[in-house]
Scaffold this motif. Structure first.
Motif, PDB file in Angstrom:
ATOM      1  N   SER A  84       2.573   7.181  -4.083  1.00  0.00           N
ATOM      2  CA  SER A  84       1.570   6.152  -3.800  1.00  0.00           C
ATOM      3  C   SER A  84       1.073   6.261  -2.362  1.00  0.00           C
ATOM      4  CB  SER A  84       2.160   4.758  -4.032  1.00  0.00           C
ATOM      5  OG  SER A  84       2.514   4.574  -5.382  1.00  0.00           O
ATOM      6  N   CYS A  88      -2.870   6.923  -2.168  1.00  0.00           N
ATOM      7  CA  CYS A  88      -3.541   5.623  -2.257  1.00  0.00           C
ATOM      8  C   CYS A  88      -4.896   5.583  -1.543  1.00  0.00           C
ATOM      9  CB  CYS A  88      -2.636   4.513  -1.728  1.00  0.00           C
ATOM     10  SG  CYS A  88      -2.210   4.666   0.011  1.00  0.00           S
ATOM     11  N   SER A  91      -7.440   7.424  -3.653  1.00  0.00           N
ATOM     12  CA  SER A  91      -7.714   6.632  -4.860  1.00  0.00           C
ATOM     13  C   SER A  91      -8.629   5.453  -4.537  1.00  0.00           C
ATOM     14  CB  SER A  91      -6.409   6.118  -5.460  1.00  0.00           C
ATOM     15  OG  SER A  91      -5.580   7.182  -5.865  1.00  0.00           O
ATOM     16  N   THR A  92      -8.399   4.828  -3.389  1.00  0.00           N
ATOM     17  CA  THR A  92      -9.223   3.684  -2.976  1.00  0.00           C
ATOM     18  C   THR A  92     -10.649   4.126  -2.674  1.00  0.00           C
ATOM     19  OG1 THR A  92      -7.279   2.593  -2.019  1.00  0.00           O
ATOM     20  CG2 THR A  92      -9.439   1.805  -1.299  1.00  0.00           C
ATOM     21  N   ASN A 131      -6.163  -3.267  -7.299  1.00  0.00           N
ATOM     22  CA  ASN A 131      -4.718  -3.512  -7.316  1.00  0.00           C
ATOM     23  C   ASN A 131      -4.023  -2.650  -8.373  1.00  0.00           C
ATOM     24  OD1 ASN A 131      -5.030  -5.742  -5.419  1.00  0.00           O
ATOM     25  ND2 ASN A 131      -5.885  -6.868  -7.150  1.00  0.00           N
ATOM     26  N   THR A 133      -5.140   0.152  -9.537  1.00  0.00           N
ATOM     27  CA  THR A 133      -5.229   1.535  -9.072  1.00  0.00           C
ATOM     28  C   THR A 133      -4.131   1.847  -8.065  1.00  0.00           C
ATOM     29  OG1 THR A 133      -7.622   1.616  -9.438  1.00  0.00           O
ATOM     30  CG2 THR A 133      -6.705   3.201  -7.874  1.00  0.00           C
ATOM     31  N   LEU A 134      -3.889   0.911  -7.155  1.00  0.00           N
ATOM     32  CA  LEU A 134      -2.848   1.109  -6.142  1.00  0.00           C
ATOM     33  C   LEU A 134      -1.453   1.082  -6.762  1.00  0.00           C
ATOM     34  CD1 LEU A 134      -4.313  -1.129  -3.278  1.00  0.00           C
ATOM     35  CD2 LEU A 134      -4.232   1.381  -3.342  1.00  0.00           C
ATOM     36  N   HIS A 137       0.756   4.565  -9.586  1.00  0.00           N
ATOM     37  CA  HIS A 137       1.760   5.619  -9.387  1.00  0.00           C
ATOM     38  C   HIS A 137       3.180   5.062  -9.489  1.00  0.00           C
ATOM     39  CE1 HIS A 137      -1.413   8.389  -8.385  1.00  0.00           C
ATOM     40  NE2 HIS A 137      -1.856   7.584  -7.417  1.00  0.00           N
ATOM     41  N   ILE A 219       1.183  -6.238  -4.413  1.00  0.00           N
ATOM     42  CA  ILE A 219       0.021  -5.580  -3.788  1.00  0.00           C
ATOM     43  C   ILE A 219      -1.090  -6.587  -3.530  1.00  0.00           C
ATOM     44  CG2 ILE A 219      -1.832  -3.914  -4.233  1.00  0.00           C
ATOM     45  CD1 ILE A 219       0.313  -2.161  -5.630  1.00  0.00           C
ATOM     46  N   VAL A 250      -5.616  -0.403   3.431  1.00  0.00           N
ATOM     47  CA  VAL A 250      -4.718   0.322   2.531  1.00  0.00           C
ATOM     48  C   VAL A 250      -3.937   1.372   3.313  1.00  0.00           C
ATOM     49  CG1 VAL A 250      -4.625   1.980   0.617  1.00  0.00           C
ATOM     50  CG2 VAL A 250      -6.036  -0.072   0.427  1.00  0.00           C
ATOM     51  N   LYS A 254       0.092   0.871   3.655  1.00  0.00           N
ATOM     52  CA  LYS A 254       0.606   1.599   2.493  1.00  0.00           C
ATOM     53  C   LYS A 254       2.132   1.717   2.444  1.00  0.00           C
ATOM     54  CE  LYS A 254      -0.476   6.049   4.702  1.00  0.00           C
ATOM     55  NZ  LYS A 254      -1.347   7.259   4.627  1.00  0.00           N
ATOM     56  N   PHE A 258       4.065  -0.616  -0.408  1.00  0.00           N
ATOM     57  CA  PHE A 258       4.696  -0.016  -1.588  1.00  0.00           C
ATOM     58  C   PHE A 258       6.216  -0.168  -1.556  1.00  0.00           C
ATOM     59  CE2 PHE A 258       0.658   2.546  -1.456  1.00  0.00           C
ATOM     60  CZ  PHE A 258       0.087   1.913  -2.545  1.00  0.00           C
TER      61      PHE A 258
END
Length: 319
Positions: A84, A88, A91-92, A131, A133-134, A137, A219, A250, A254, A258
């Motif tokens: 993640s 991340c 992905s964001t 959220n 999406t984050l 993983h 998250i 993010v 991160k 996480f």
């Protein structure tokens, strides 16, 4: 088709509740009936001590099971945290990147921030959830664990439902008591176990949802202030400012974010273990004490006929 399924489900639930109710009544009647019988108190005391010893042993076995599952879960969550953290930001950026319709996407992004990371169109054909999406993983790395620990159907040999079903203070060598009073005490304990296991299995379904959803909830909490700030951005260039704010936050949060999500899952799993063990220990210790105290009370009404009637009712209930 949905109505038919819901009717069938409702009947199934009602049958289960009816069976639990009849079993509970039968257990109490068996305990009352044991008060009718004269028996050597030393033999009863030996049986009670056996139950207490078996309870302690079974709780220790349950401890070992939960410790093993916890270690697997922690390992896979750590792998999920690592992945993640690595992915991340990309992905964001991909999720909130502007499409060809910049004006339209500006509104979508503003709505996403206003709704704490989630946007859905009026007809629900477009859903954008930062959220989720984050969290994906972390969810990916524990998906197998959850299928093993909380299967919807079938046996996995790691299932918490299987562990509870196997849990018993009645060992195989004591399955057929040699005297009437021990039979009734044995029957009472057995029914108390069945009732308790059914209640625990129902509770676990809700706990499973809470544990799994805790990643995304954590998250949202960590990103909440960022969403509020981004939603308040107005004027020229506001879309770019919102995007930069989300990506920067993010990136900054991160590792901590996480790790917190990981610890939340593990904490809730520990709570699940504690609640299951406490329920089994407290309820069965009480049942053991009640079975022992009943034998020292005065003679009570003979309820053998009522027990036979409940047995007939149980046979009539469909599976």
């Amino acid at each position: 088709m949905l109505q038919k399924y819901l009717r069938s489900l409702n009947k199934s639930i009602n049958r289960e509740l009816a069976r639990d109710y009849v079993n509970k009544a039968k257990g109490h009647l068996s305990l009352i009936q044991s008060g009718q019988l004269n028996e050597d108190k030393k033999r009863i005391e030996m049986k009670v001590n056996e139950f207490k010893k078996n309870l302690k042993k079974s709780l220790n076995e349950l401890d070992k099971y939960f410790d093993s599952i916890y270690n697997d879960l922690e390992q896979h969550l750590s792998e999920g945290v690592k992945e993640s953290v690595q992915l991340c930001v990309d992905s964001t950026e991909k999720l909130i990147a502007s499409n060809t319709n910049g004006r339209g996407f500006h509104k979508i992004l503003a709505a996403l921030c206003k709704n704490y990371g989630c946007y859905w169109s009026k007809n629900w054909d477009v859903i954008i959830d930062l959220n989720k999406t984050l969290a994906k993983h972390l969810h990916k790395h524990i998906y197998y664990d959850f299928c093993q620990i909380f299967p919807v159907t079938g046996k996995t040999r790691k299932s918490v439902y299987e562990q509870i079903d196997q849990f018993s203070i009645i060992q195989s060598d004591s399955a057929c008591p040699s005297s009437d009073i021990l039979y009734h005490i044995h029957n009472f304990i057995k029914i108390e176990e069945i009732k308790l296991k059914a209640a625990l299995n129902r509770d676990i379904v809700d706990k499973k949802k809470e544990i799994y959803s805790s990643i995304q909830i954590t998250i949202v909490k960590e990103m909440a202030s960022c969403y509020q700030k981004a939603a308040a951005v107005k004027g020229t260039g506001s879309m770019k400012k919102m995007q930069d704010l989300l990506i920067t936050t993010v990136d900054e949060k991160k590792q901590d974010m996480f790790n917190k999500a990981k610890m939340e899952v593990l904490t809730r799993f520990k709570i699940l273990k504690r609640d299951i063990k406490s329920a089994l220990q407290d309820e069965l210790e009480e049942a053991i004490e009640r079975s022992q105290s009943q034998t020292s009370e005065k003679r009570q009404k003979d309820v053998s006929r009522e027990i036979e009637e409940l047995d007939r009712l149980l046979e009539q209930l469909p599976d």
